[in-house]
Design a protein around this motif. Structure first.
Motif, PDB file in Angstrom:
ATOM      1  N   ARG A 180      77.559  72.188  14.363  1.00 35.89           N
ATOM      2  CA  ARG A 180      77.926  73.541  14.732  1.00 35.89           C
ATOM      3  C   ARG A 180      78.431  73.808  16.227  1.00 35.89           C
ATOM      4  NH1 ARG A 180      72.247  76.266  12.244  1.00 35.89           N
ATOM      5  NH2 ARG A 180      72.883  75.834  10.182  1.00 35.89           N
ATOM      6  N   LEU A 181      77.898  73.103  17.302  1.00 38.02           N
ATOM      7  CA  LEU A 181      78.663  73.064  18.405  1.00 38.02           C
ATOM      8  C   LEU A 181      80.009  72.730  18.710  1.00 38.02           C
ATOM      9  CD1 LEU A 181      78.260  73.893  21.659  1.00 38.02           C
ATOM     10  CD2 LEU A 181      77.385  71.535  21.748  1.00 38.02           C
ATOM     11  N   ASP A 182      80.456  71.960  17.907  1.00 42.59           N
ATOM     12  CA  ASP A 182      81.866  71.290  17.858  1.00 42.59           C
ATOM     13  C   ASP A 182      82.697  72.522  16.955  1.00 42.59           C
ATOM     14  OD1 ASP A 182      81.105  69.158  19.184  1.00 42.59           O
ATOM     15  OD2 ASP A 182      80.953  67.843  17.117  1.00 42.59           O
ATOM     16  N   ARG A 183      82.065  73.138  16.046  1.00 43.10           N
ATOM     17  CA  ARG A 183      82.879  73.953  15.372  1.00 43.10           C
ATOM     18  C   ARG A 183      83.269  75.282  16.402  1.00 43.10           C
ATOM     19  NH1 ARG A 183      79.736  72.364  10.662  1.00 43.10           N
ATOM     20  NH2 ARG A 183      78.415  74.378  11.106  1.00 43.10           N
ATOM     21  N   ALA A 184      82.095  75.487  17.023  1.00 37.66           N
ATOM     22  CA  ALA A 184      82.252  76.713  17.754  1.00 37.66           C
ATOM     23  C   ALA A 184      83.148  76.448  18.765  1.00 37.66           C
ATOM     24  CB  ALA A 184      80.733  77.220  18.453  1.00 37.66           C
ATOM     25  N   TRP A 185      83.116  75.494  19.487  1.00 38.08           N
ATOM     26  CA  TRP A 185      83.911  74.769  20.603  1.00 38.08           C
ATOM     27  C   TRP A 185      85.403  74.557  20.090  1.00 38.08           C
ATOM     28  CZ3 TRP A 185      83.741  74.934  25.800  1.00 38.08           C
ATOM     29  CH2 TRP A 185      84.558  74.364  26.333  1.00 38.08           C
ATOM     30  N   ALA A 186      85.689  74.317  18.661  1.00 41.53           N
ATOM     31  CA  ALA A 186      87.070  74.004  18.403  1.00 41.53           C
ATOM     32  C   ALA A 186      87.543  75.698  18.150  1.00 41.53           C
ATOM     33  CB  ALA A 186      86.721  73.152  17.079  1.00 41.53           C
ATOM     34  N   LYS A 187      86.858  76.259  17.754  1.00 41.09           N
ATOM     35  CA  LYS A 187      87.160  77.752  17.446  1.00 41.09           C
ATOM     36  C   LYS A 187      87.788  78.660  19.066  1.00 41.09           C
ATOM     37  CE  LYS A 187      85.562  82.009  15.448  1.00 41.09           C
ATOM     38  NZ  LYS A 187      84.538  82.709  14.460  1.00 41.09           N
ATOM     39  N   ALA A 188      86.751  78.258  20.056  1.00 41.23           N
ATOM     40  CA  ALA A 188      86.879  78.984  21.197  1.00 41.23           C
ATOM     41  C   ALA A 188      87.815  78.164  22.249  1.00 41.23           C
ATOM     42  CB  ALA A 188      85.526  79.436  21.715  1.00 41.23           C
ATOM     43  N   GLY A 189      87.803  76.846  22.119  1.00 43.54           N
ATOM     44  CA  GLY A 189      88.241  75.923  23.065  1.00 43.54           C
ATOM     45  C   GLY A 189      89.804  76.333  23.177  1.00 43.54           C
ATOM     46  N   PRO A 190      90.787  76.352  22.557  1.00 45.30           N
ATOM     47  CA  PRO A 190      92.012  76.629  22.611  1.00 45.30           C
ATOM     48  C   PRO A 190      92.394  77.907  23.464  1.00 45.30           C
ATOM     49  CG  PRO A 190      91.866  76.258  20.358  1.00 45.30           C
ATOM     50  CD  PRO A 190      90.628  76.407  20.814  1.00 45.30           C
ATOM     51  N   ASP A 191      91.658  78.621  23.614  1.00 45.80           N
ATOM     52  CA  ASP A 191      91.714  80.129  24.558  1.00 45.80           C
ATOM     53  C   ASP A 191      90.780  80.057  25.561  1.00 45.80           C
ATOM     54  OD1 ASP A 191      93.458  81.046  22.588  1.00 45.80           O
ATOM     55  OD2 ASP A 191      92.184  82.259  21.524  1.00 45.80           O
ATOM     56  N   TRP A 192      90.049  79.115  25.900  1.00 45.76           N
ATOM     57  CA  TRP A 192      89.296  78.909  26.774  1.00 45.76           C
ATOM     58  C   TRP A 192      89.990  79.334  28.300  1.00 45.76           C
ATOM     59  CZ3 TRP A 192      84.276  79.491  26.825  1.00 45.76           C
ATOM     60  CH2 TRP A 192      83.402  79.246  28.016  1.00 45.76           C
ATOM     61  N   GLY A 193      89.521  79.879  29.016  1.00 45.07           N
ATOM     62  CA  GLY A 193      90.118  80.327  30.410  1.00 45.07           C
ATOM     63  C   GLY A 193      91.273  80.924  30.515  1.00 45.07           C
ATOM     64  N   ARG A 194      91.897  81.411  29.370  1.00 47.86           N
ATOM     65  CA  ARG A 194      93.255  81.933  29.596  1.00 47.86           C
ATOM     66  C   ARG A 194      93.233  83.615  29.746  1.00 47.86           C
ATOM     67  NH1 ARG A 194      96.595  79.966  24.192  1.00 47.86           N
ATOM     68  NH2 ARG A 194      96.751  77.565  24.785  1.00 47.86           N
ATOM     69  N   THR A 195      94.078  83.978  30.594  1.00 49.39           N
ATOM     70  CA  THR A 195      93.882  85.345  31.063  1.00 49.39           C
ATOM     71  C   THR A 195      94.402  86.159  29.805  1.00 49.39           C
ATOM     72  OG1 THR A 195      94.661  84.891  33.043  1.00 49.39           O
ATOM     73  CG2 THR A 195      94.965  87.075  32.703  1.00 49.39           C
TER      74      THR A 195
END
Length: 199
Positions: A180-195
């Motif tokens: 579940r953590l991997d799925r949540a991270w994959a979902k949020a990861g590409p946009d992480w930290g972008r303005t």
């Protein structure tokens, strides 16, 4: 129980946390109730079976007088006696003769309690209904000792199986958390930290 109570209304609670708490509680209950019950039932059954064996052996075996013919160079076989908790065949080995219940003479190599046996010395041995040399019948104390060991063994095995199943379930729950953590991270990861990405 304390862990389950704390997770009751916690906003960080996950379904796997509750499941893990219930698994732990179930394991504790099985440790406290199922393992002793299994051990007691096993010990009781084994005790009944061994008492019956001891009774049959006492009926079928009898003592008879044996006479030393000669000493033998055969060394005594020192093995644990499954029918007695204490007795072992540690005496001198001799060739002896004795009588079967039908009166026929029997000859064989047996263990004698005599320290320095000589030809013509007599001692007592156990024989079965056909006159064969056998061990003494199982005692009630030996039957009880074996039953207690069997009961403790099954109780320990039950505890081991329950703990193994508990660990397997917890391992699977942890794996699900990581998935579940991997799925949540994959979902949020590409946009992480972008303005302006809303993260």
């Amino acid at each position: 129980m304390v862990g389950l109570w704390r997770w009751r209304r916690n906003p960080l609670r996950r379904g796997t946390d509750v499941a893990e708490g219930w698994v732990a509680l179930t394991a504790v209950l099985l440790f406290a109730l199922a393992a002793p019950a299994a051990g007691w039932l096993c010990g009781d059954r084994v005790d009944a079976a061994l008492r019956e064996t001891a009774r049959l052996q006492a009926e079928q075996r009898h003592t008879t007088s044996a006479t030393v013919v000669s000493r033998t160079r055969e060394r005594p076989f020192l093995a644990y006696d499954t029918e007695s908790a204490t007795e072992q065949d540690t005496g001198s080995r001799v060739v002896a003769t004795w009588r079967a219940p039908d009166g026929t003479a029997r000859t064989g190599t047996v263990s004698t309690p005599l320290r320095a046996p000589h030809a013509g010395d007599t001692f007592t041995i156990w024989a079965d209904g056909e006159g064969r040399h056998v061990r003494p019948p199982m005692t009630v104390e030996a039957a009880r000792a074996h039953a207690v060991l069997a009961g403790f063994g099954l109780a320990a095995l039950t505890v081991g199986v329950v703990e193994g199943v508990r660990r397997l379930i917890v391992w699977r729950l942890v794996q699900r958390r990581y998935e579940r953590l991997d799925r949540a991270w994959a979902k949020a990861g590409p946009d992480w930290g972008r303005t302006g990405a809303g993260s």
